[in-house]
Motif scaffolding. Structure first.
Motif, short mmCIF file in Angstrom:
data_model
loop_
_atom_site.label_atom_id
_atom_site.label_comp_id
_atom_site.label_asym_id
_atom_site.label_seq_id
_atom_site.Cartn_x
_atom_site.Cartn_y
_atom_site.Cartn_z
N GLU A 221 0.76 -0.96 -0.24
CA GLU A 221 0.39 -0.12 -0.35
C GLU A 221 0.72 1.39 0.10
N ARG A 222 1.98 1.25 -0.14
CA ARG A 222 3.41 2.41 0.57
C ARG A 222 4.30 1.83 0.28
N PRO A 223 4.63 1.53 -1.43
CA PRO A 223 5.57 0.91 -1.64
C PRO A 223 6.69 2.16 -2.17
N ILE A 224 8.24 1.65 -2.65
CA ILE A 224 8.57 2.37 -2.62
C ILE A 224 10.26 1.84 -3.66
N ILE A 225 10.80 2.67 -4.50
CA ILE A 225 12.19 2.00 -5.56
C ILE A 225 12.79 2.67 -5.41
N TYR A 226 13.44 2.38 -4.89
CA TYR A 226 15.13 3.00 -4.35
C TYR A 226 16.17 3.27 -5.34
N SER A 227 17.51 3.65 -5.46
CA SER A 227 17.78 3.02 -7.25
C SER A 227 18.99 3.70 -6.60
N GLY A 228 19.73 3.26 -7.29
CA GLY A 228 21.34 3.99 -6.83
C GLY A 228 22.13 3.41 -8.18
N GLY A 229 23.51 3.94 -7.75
CA GLY A 229 24.37 4.06 -9.15
C GLY A 229 24.58 2.38 -9.78
N GLY A 230 24.04 1.06 -8.89
CA GLY A 230 24.09 0.29 -10.49
C GLY A 230 23.48 0.30 -11.24
N VAL A 231 22.11 1.04 -10.79
CA VAL A 231 21.36 0.93 -12.56
C VAL A 231 22.11 1.26 -13.07
N ILE A 232 22.64 2.71 -12.97
CA ILE A 232 23.54 3.38 -14.28
C ILE A 232 24.22 2.35 -14.94
N ASN A 233 25.25 1.63 -13.66
CA ASN A 233 26.46 1.06 -13.94
C ASN A 233 26.17 -0.70 -14.81
N ALA A 234 24.83 -0.95 -14.95
CA ALA A 234 24.04 -2.11 -15.80
C ALA A 234 23.90 -1.01 -17.10
N GLY A 235 23.98 -0.15 -17.42
CA GLY A 235 24.27 0.25 -18.51
C GLY A 235 22.62 1.27 -19.31
N PRO A 236 22.50 1.45 -19.84
CA PRO A 236 21.45 2.40 -20.92
C PRO A 236 19.72 1.04 -20.53
N GLU A 237 19.76 0.25 -20.89
CA GLU A 237 18.86 -1.12 -20.70
C GLU A 237 18.43 -0.15 -19.38
N ALA A 238 19.09 -0.55 -18.27
CA ALA A 238 18.93 -1.18 -16.96
C ALA A 238 17.57 0.65 -16.19
N SER A 239 18.16 1.72 -17.42
CA SER A 239 17.31 2.65 -17.19
C SER A 239 16.05 2.31 -17.11
N GLU A 240 16.16 2.66 -18.08
CA GLU A 240 15.10 1.93 -19.53
C GLU A 240 13.92 1.47 -18.61
N LEU A 241 14.79 0.01 -18.22
CA LEU A 241 13.68 -0.80 -17.61
C LEU A 241 13.07 -0.30 -16.26
N LEU A 242 14.22 -0.18 -15.64
CA LEU A 242 13.49 0.99 -14.07
C LEU A 242 12.00 1.79 -14.57
N VAL A 243 11.96 2.23 -15.20
CA VAL A 243 11.16 3.73 -16.30
C VAL A 243 10.39 2.50 -15.97
N ALA A 244 10.29 1.61 -16.69
CA ALA A 244 8.99 0.60 -17.20
C ALA A 244 8.13 0.28 -16.37
N PHE A 245 9.55 -0.26 -15.13
CA PHE A 245 8.50 -0.57 -14.23
C PHE A 245 7.83 0.26 -13.22
N ALA A 246 8.85 1.22 -12.91
CA ALA A 246 7.71 1.92 -12.37
C ALA A 246 6.43 2.50 -12.72
N ARG A 247 6.61 3.02 -14.32
CA ARG A 247 5.33 3.36 -15.56
C ARG A 247 4.26 2.26 -14.59
#
Length: 599
Positions: A221-247
């Protein structure tokens, strides 16, 4: 930095072995690995390598003015491009000068391969001229290191070093090369193996744990995504997938200092940076959430505050490529070892396949609470027509450069936190800063590294007048290579963060934090062949920024700002992460003998 379990197929594996010197092998292996640039500084123990650099034109060499700056420049190159940075330094002081940069790269997970010269094999251990135990010194501050004693091993070691630096959790690798190994000849042969013998990081997350994570998030009921530098290190696709999952989920997103840009700052789901100088809404949402998804973040002390009070009662999910990061600082309920892009891709697929959205509780009440926290306007400050406020300087820098997609680096201190708070990053790989080590002097060489990678892009180092002097000699590097780097100094004549802590924690005893003898930065810029600009009147601020960004060469702006402005919000030492001070909670009054330092 794309993570894979397989190395490249060695192009020379099937070729007839050719007799080459160690130095020739080094250059050939670097070319085969696609290296475009080396940041370095010559010395006696690496002259054979520099002689080979002279004989070729395929790899560019950038001559820095200090070995620490060479590593920071390589970090800036790596962070902005996603490719490993390469460093070449000599033995002894050359290697020891690189240690700060190597430690910085280790803590921030930046892939760097550092080649160091060493005295000849028969002199090792004899206290020879410019000898140091480079392997021993760098063992704690690198991901791996090598001492090469046989020139025939050079090709495989270099290939392996690049594999180790870029796979799993990225980091720095040192190859220590005795001078006689660089001169001696041997057949250039590669093993041709497709996978590393022992180091095979887990890329794909455990399916059952990913399912458990989806189930927890679907009930939250009160979720949150806490993103770190590892998302950027994993390449542009990781950032795109983070946005997709948040959407897909509608879950709010916050970010660490190193993760800025992985999720668009302009997006309505973004709560801003969290942590010691994070936003009110981000830290309170982290504290009050019922399910937390940490992606590529390690729960460091700048984020958690007092660990026993960190997000009490929440279920915690952690995704990290590094097994040792799971449960290291905070115990989690679901620990998923894997590459951020791979795991997020699977989570997006499962969320859709399971139609989790249809069963998800409404998040309206949660977003209403977040709106209440946002109404605090925690980044507000009192503007002035008499003096430039540092927050206003960064706000105007953001407004006037937004359409240029700049790469921003920083030094370390108050200016770094204001830059993180007020510069909105909508893309990854645009934000270069020293997070884990907090290295003053990082920003200028990092900006140089990014500018080498992107000659036509706007690269700006946001600096403080104290921190910029740590590696100010690199202005000469920028001038030599015609790099149009911009340095924007917030000059308050103090080591601002030190002074802030002294005022808030040490009863205002400002011990050695005021700079009594600053250079004339405009004259200094001109001495180095740069354009120098000074601005002190708020009405001239925009014109100074525009003059800086429109000049086709390197520029240093000395922006004189309010001297005792504090950086808020702030989590005090020993406090929980939701126990923040805001502007107005503390009023700092200078003593009479310090009035000269106050605007």
């Amino acid at each position: 930095m794309t993570t894979t379990t397989d190395t490249q197929i060695h192009p020379a594996a099937a070729e007839t072995a050719e007799m080459l010197s160690g130095a020739q092998m080094i250059m050939r292996a670097l070319r085969e690995l696609g290296v475009e640039v080396i940041f370095g500084y010559p010395g006696g123990a690496v002259l054979p390598i520099y002689d080979e650099i002279f004989k070729q034109n395929s790899i560019r060499h950038i001559l820095v003015r200090h070995e620490q700056a060479a590593v920071h420049a390589a970090e800036g190159y790596a962070r902005s491009t996603g490719k490993p940075g390469v460093v070449l330094v000599t033995s002894g002081p050359g290697a020891t000068n690189a240690v700060t940069g190597l430690t910085d790269a280790l803590l921030d997970s930046i892939p760097v391969v550092c080649l160091t010269g060493q005295v000849a094999r028969h002199l090792i251990g004899n206290d020879a001229f410019q000898e140091a135990d480079t392997v021993g010194i760098t063992r704690p501050c690198t991901k791996h290191n090598y001492l090469v004693k046989d020139p025939a091993l050079i090709p495989d070691i270099i290939y392996e070093a690049f594999y180790v630096a870029t796979n799993g959790r990225p980091g720095p690798v040192v190859i220590d090369l005795p001078k006689d190994v660089q001169i001696e000849k041997a057949p250039y042969k590669l093993s041709g193996q497709k996978a590393h013998r022992t180091y095979r990081p887990q890329v794909d997350g455990d399916e059952e744990k990913i399912l458990n994570a989806i189930r927890l998030l679907a009930k939250a009921e009160r979720p949150i995504i806490y993103s770190g530098g590892g998302v950027i290190n994993a390449g542009p696709e990781a950032s795109e997938l983070l946005v997709a999952f948040a959407r897909e989920t509608g879950i709010p997103v916050t970010s660490t200092l190193m993760g800025l840009g992985a999720f668009p700052a302009s997006d309505k789901q973004f709560l801003g940076m969290l942590g010691m100088h994070g936003t009110w809404e981000a830290n309170h949402a982290m504290h009050d959430c019922d399910v937390m998804l940490a992606v590529g973040a390690r729960f460091d002390d700048r984020v958690t505050g007092r660990t026993d009070a960190f997000s009490p009662g929440s279920k915690k999910i952690q995704i990290d490529i590094d097994l040792s990061s799971i449960n290291k600082n905070i115990t989690v309920d679901v620990g998923i070892v894997g590459d951020a892009a791979s795991v997020l891709k699977r989570m997006v697929t499962l969320w859709r396949d399971l139609k989790a959205k249809d069963h998800q509780p409404s998040l309206d009440a949660w977003w209403k609470q977040i709106a209440h926290w946002r109404a605090k306007k925690c980044l507000s400050y009192t503007d002035s027509t008499d003096v430039i406020m540092p927050q206003k300087a960064i706000e105007r820098l953001q407004a006037l450069t937004a359409d240029r997609n700049p790469v921003i680096s920083t030094e370390v201190g108050q200016h770094q936190m204001w830059a993180a708070q007020f510069l909105g990053f909508d893309r990854p790989n645009c934000w270069l800063t020293s997070g884990g080590l907090g290295t003053m002097g990082y920003g200028l060489p990092a900006a140089i590294g990014a500018q080498v990678a992107f000659p036509d892009r706007l690269c700006i180092d946001v600096a403080g007048e104290a921190s910029i002097q740590m590696n100010i000699q690199e202005m000469s590097t920028a001038n030599q290579y015609k790099l149009p780097v911009k340095v924007f100094i917030l000059n308050n004549e103090f080591m601002g963060m030190v002074r802030q802590w002294q005022d808030l924690t040490y009863d205002g005893r400002r011990s050695e934090s005021y700079s009594d003898a600053l250079p004339d930065f405009v004259k200094l810029a001109e001495a180095y062949g740069w354009k120098g600009i000074r601005v002190s009147d708020p009405k001239d601020l925009d014109a100074a920024i525009l003059e800086m960004i429109n000049h086709d060469g390197p520029v240093m702006v000395d922006c004189l700002v309010s001297k005792i402005e504090n950086c808020f919000p702030m989590v005090p030492a020993g406090a929980a992460h939701n126990e923040m001070l805001l502007s107005g909670d503390v009023v700092v009054q200078p003593s009479s003998d310090e009035a000269r330092a106050v605007v």
